[in-house]
Design a protein around this motif. Structure first.
Motif, mmCIF file in Angstrom:
data_model
loop_
_atom_site.group_PDB
_atom_site.id
_atom_site.type_symbol
_atom_site.label_atom_id
_atom_site.label_comp_id
_atom_site.label_asym_id
_atom_site.label_seq_id
_atom_site.Cartn_x
_atom_site.Cartn_y
_atom_site.Cartn_z
ATOM 1 N N GLU A 401 0.826 -1.214 0.000
ATOM 2 C CA GLU A 401 0.000 0.000 0.000
ATOM 3 C C GLU A 401 0.863 1.267 0.000
ATOM 4 N N SER A 402 2.056 1.164 0.568
ATOM 5 C CA SER A 402 2.951 2.332 0.621
ATOM 6 C C SER A 402 3.903 2.407 -0.564
ATOM 7 N N GLY A 403 3.717 1.536 -1.536
ATOM 8 C CA GLY A 403 4.570 1.560 -2.712
ATOM 9 C C GLY A 403 5.892 0.842 -2.533
ATOM 10 N N LEU A 404 5.989 0.018 -1.485
ATOM 11 C CA LEU A 404 7.228 -0.738 -1.235
ATOM 12 C C LEU A 404 7.056 -2.200 -1.637
ATOM 13 N N THR A 405 6.521 -2.399 -2.827
ATOM 14 C CA THR A 405 6.274 -3.766 -3.310
ATOM 15 C C THR A 405 7.569 -4.570 -3.365
ATOM 16 N N TRP A 406 8.670 -3.911 -3.766
ATOM 17 C CA TRP A 406 9.961 -4.613 -3.858
ATOM 18 C C TRP A 406 10.392 -5.162 -2.509
ATOM 19 N N LEU A 407 10.097 -4.419 -1.437
ATOM 20 C CA LEU A 407 10.487 -4.869 -0.101
ATOM 21 C C LEU A 407 9.642 -6.068 0.329
ATOM 22 N N ALA A 408 8.365 -6.053 -0.036
ATOM 23 C CA ALA A 408 7.495 -7.199 0.247
ATOM 24 C C ALA A 408 7.983 -8.435 -0.511
ATOM 25 N N ILE A 409 8.448 -8.242 -1.737
ATOM 26 C CA ILE A 409 8.967 -9.366 -2.534
ATOM 27 C C ILE A 409 10.225 -9.943 -1.888
ATOM 28 N N VAL A 410 11.119 -9.061 -1.401
ATOM 29 C CA VAL A 410 12.312 -9.529 -0.673
ATOM 30 C C VAL A 410 11.885 -10.339 0.555
ATOM 31 N N GLY A 411 10.849 -9.869 1.250
ATOM 32 C CA GLY A 411 10.333 -10.589 2.415
ATOM 33 C C GLY A 411 9.823 -11.977 2.053
ATOM 34 N N VAL A 412 9.134 -12.073 0.915
ATOM 35 C CA VAL A 412 8.639 -13.380 0.466
ATOM 36 C C VAL A 412 9.803 -14.305 0.125
ATOM 37 N N LEU A 413 10.809 -13.783 -0.571
ATOM 38 C CA LEU A 413 11.986 -14.588 -0.919
ATOM 39 C C LEU A 413 12.718 -15.081 0.326
ATOM 40 N N SER A 414 12.846 -14.191 1.309
ATOM 41 C CA SER A 414 13.481 -14.576 2.571
ATOM 42 C C SER A 414 12.683 -15.670 3.268
ATOM 43 N N SER A 415 11.357 -15.548 3.217
ATOM 44 C CA SER A 415 10.490 -16.564 3.829
ATOM 45 C C SER A 415 10.680 -17.920 3.148
ATOM 46 N N VAL A 416 10.834 -17.892 1.836
ATOM 47 C CA VAL A 416 11.052 -19.142 1.090
ATOM 48 C C VAL A 416 12.364 -19.790 1.519
ATOM 49 N N ILE A 417 13.405 -18.974 1.689
ATOM 50 C CA ILE A 417 14.696 -19.496 2.155
ATOM 51 C C ILE A 417 14.554 -20.107 3.549
ATOM 52 N N SER A 418 13.811 -19.417 4.415
ATOM 53 C CA SER A 418 13.693 -19.866 5.812
ATOM 54 C C SER A 418 12.937 -21.180 5.939
ATOM 55 N N VAL A 419 12.097 -21.494 4.960
ATOM 56 C CA VAL A 419 11.348 -22.755 5.022
ATOM 57 C C VAL A 419 12.301 -23.932 5.153
ATOM 58 N N TYR A 420 13.476 -23.839 4.531
ATOM 59 C CA TYR A 420 14.430 -24.951 4.562
ATOM 60 C C TYR A 420 14.836 -25.301 5.984
ATOM 61 N N PHE A 421 15.321 -24.307 6.745
ATOM 62 C CA PHE A 421 15.872 -24.661 8.062
ATOM 63 C C PHE A 421 14.776 -24.932 9.092
#
Length: 477
Positions: A401-421
């Motif tokens: 909503e604040s125009g920080l879509t790129w930061l939300a995408i980084v958050g999703v990518l980080s979440s995907v990485i964290s699923v492993y451990f």
């Protein structure tokens, strides 16, 4: 009703917990078996304060000439602090005997730290924030090294003290500059003049120093260096307390300090600062956690990553993102307390059985513990429909909503990485043969704490609107 009487009722949580601390000190001095009485006194006190805060959440008021506020957001934070401390205390009753710190003062320190957190979350003045911070921090320094016979505990306490004092220096100097520029430490005055003050370089410098100091407290990169060693060296239940309610208290101060941005639409000049430390924290925490075999260190790096997710909300700086942070903090508190409580159950004497190999084949030893640990790992990974998923969801939506879509995408990518451990722990519990043979002694009290935590994680996940509606109704208070 006389004004002074109504004010006493409003600050009753502070009075009640403060009285409990004094009463506990008397018990510790005068009764030999104080360590058997104080945990239950603490549990009852924390529960009463949590319930009272929840019931009076809409009774918002400024007290002591605008120095303190009650109700609203502070009441939600008080609920999280006290319920979290209650669960940690329940887990501690049997654990501290095994850890070698069967002392009554352990519980007095927990009570005092929670009072410091409540003062921080209820502050409407920078000086009050500092007083609450010091009360909480000093208790944490002592709790980290409460078993002075353990070298790892001594190291954890010393590192935490030195780096914590260093961070406090930033905060105090920042407060001094803010006062010099604004002529006041009252947060209401700062909020009302925030847009004008942003043109003053001294104020901006002071505010940045203030934010850096609290970036240490929330364990965001690059101010995270104390976290892995302190979390590993401290008693497991103490680590659970520091990583949850302590982090929540620090975020409560950041939310208070940034009130003008998300309520008065003041310019968010600090968006880039929060976006950078958020990105670094998410990626660093998730990537480094992959290589950790010690579960406490793994959860320490996980804590850094989660600080990054929450900081996305500060970068977004709107009502929805702030509400998302508070929801995330509530969910994360009970998820992490449950996970650390299970580690404290499995943990043996002399810090044994806290690596991932010790959890191999846990399902064959205790299907209940394995199932509950899996629940917490799934929740930390952000798998729906658990509370951890909705915490991230609300924060990411606020960022978009604040125009920080790129930061939300980084958050999703980080979440995907964290699923492993996170899933690695589940795989070890269900699909690996036991590597270490040891007798698992399950504390009924610690198991009770874990079950309560898991119930809250499920409730907040299946019915997130229950908590979110409460948060959004008071976010402007």
């Amino acid at each position: 009703m006389p004004a002074n009487t109504s004010e006493y009722l409003m600050i009753m949580p502070f009075i009640f917990l403060g009285s409990t601390i004094l009463f506990s000190i008397i018990i510790e001095i005068s009764i030999k078996k104080s360590e058997e009485i104080l945990p239950w006194l603490s549990i009852i006190s924390f529960f009463i304060v949590a319930l009272y805060s929840l019931l009076n959440i809409n009774n918002h008021a400024m007290l002591f000439n605008g120095m303190m506020q009650v109700g609203g957001k502070s009441a939600i934070f008080n609920f999280i602090f006290n319920l979290g401390a209650m669960l940690i205390t329940i887990s501690s009753i049997d654990y501290i005997k095994k850890y070698g710190t069967y002392y009554g003062e352990y519980y007095i320190l927990i009570q005092s730290s929670v009072l410091g957190m409540m003062i921080m979350a209820g502050s409407n003045d920078l000086i009050m924030i500092f007083l609450g911070l010091e009360l909480m921090s000093i208790c944490f320094y002592i709790l980290a090294g409460i078993n002075r016979k353990k070298l790892t505990a001594n190291e954890a306490s010393m590192k935490y003290f030195l780096l914590g004092a260093f961070a406090t220096g930033f905060i105090v100097y920042g407060i001094a500059l803010i006062y010099g520029a604004a002529g006041s430490t009252n947060i209401s005055i700062l909020i009302s003049n925030f847009s004008n003050l942003l043109t003053n370089i001294i104020f901006v410098t002071g505010f940045i120093l203030f934010l850096i100091g609290f970036s240490f407290k929330i364990a965001a990169v690059p101010f995270h260096m104390w976290v892995p060693d302190v979390y590993q060296g401290s008693a497991t239940t103490v680590t659970g307390l520091m990583s949850t309610t302590g982090k929540t208290a620090a975020f409560s101060v950041l939310i208070i300090a940034l009130t003008a941005i998300f309520t008065l639409n003041s310019p968010n000049n600090f968006r880039n600062y929060f976006a950078v430390i958020s990105t670094l924290s998410m990626l660093f925490g998730s990537i480094v956690a992959i290589s950790q075999n010690n579960l406490k260190r793994m959860l320490a790096y996980s804590s850094i990553a989660h600080a990054g997710y929450m900081t996305i909300g500060l970068a977004a700086g709107n009502i929805n993102s702030i509400a998302g942070i508070i929801f995330y903090l509530a969910a994360y508190t009970f998820i992490n307390i449950g996970a650390f409580s299970i580690i404290s159950i499995v943990e043996g004497e002399n810090d044994s059985h806290i690596d991932i190999d010790s959890f191999s084949g846990l399902n064959s030893k205790s299907p209940v513990l394995a199932a509950l640990m899996s629940l917490f790992m799934f929740a930390l990974a952000g798998i729906p429909p658990l509370a951890g998923f909705f915490g991230k969801y609300y924060v990411f939506i606020g960022a978009i909503e604040s125009g920080l879509t790129w930061l939300a995408i980084v958050g999703v990518l980080s979440s995907v990485i964290s699923v492993y451990f996170y899933l690695r722990v589940v795989v070890y519990m269900y699909f690996k043969e036991p590597v270490q043979k040891f007798q698992l002694e399950i504390s009924p009290l610690a198991l009770t704490s874990v079950i309560i935590s898991s119930a809250l994680v499920l409730i907040f996940g299946v019915m997130p609107d229950i908590l979110m509606n409460i948060i959004t109704s008071v976010i402007n208070l």
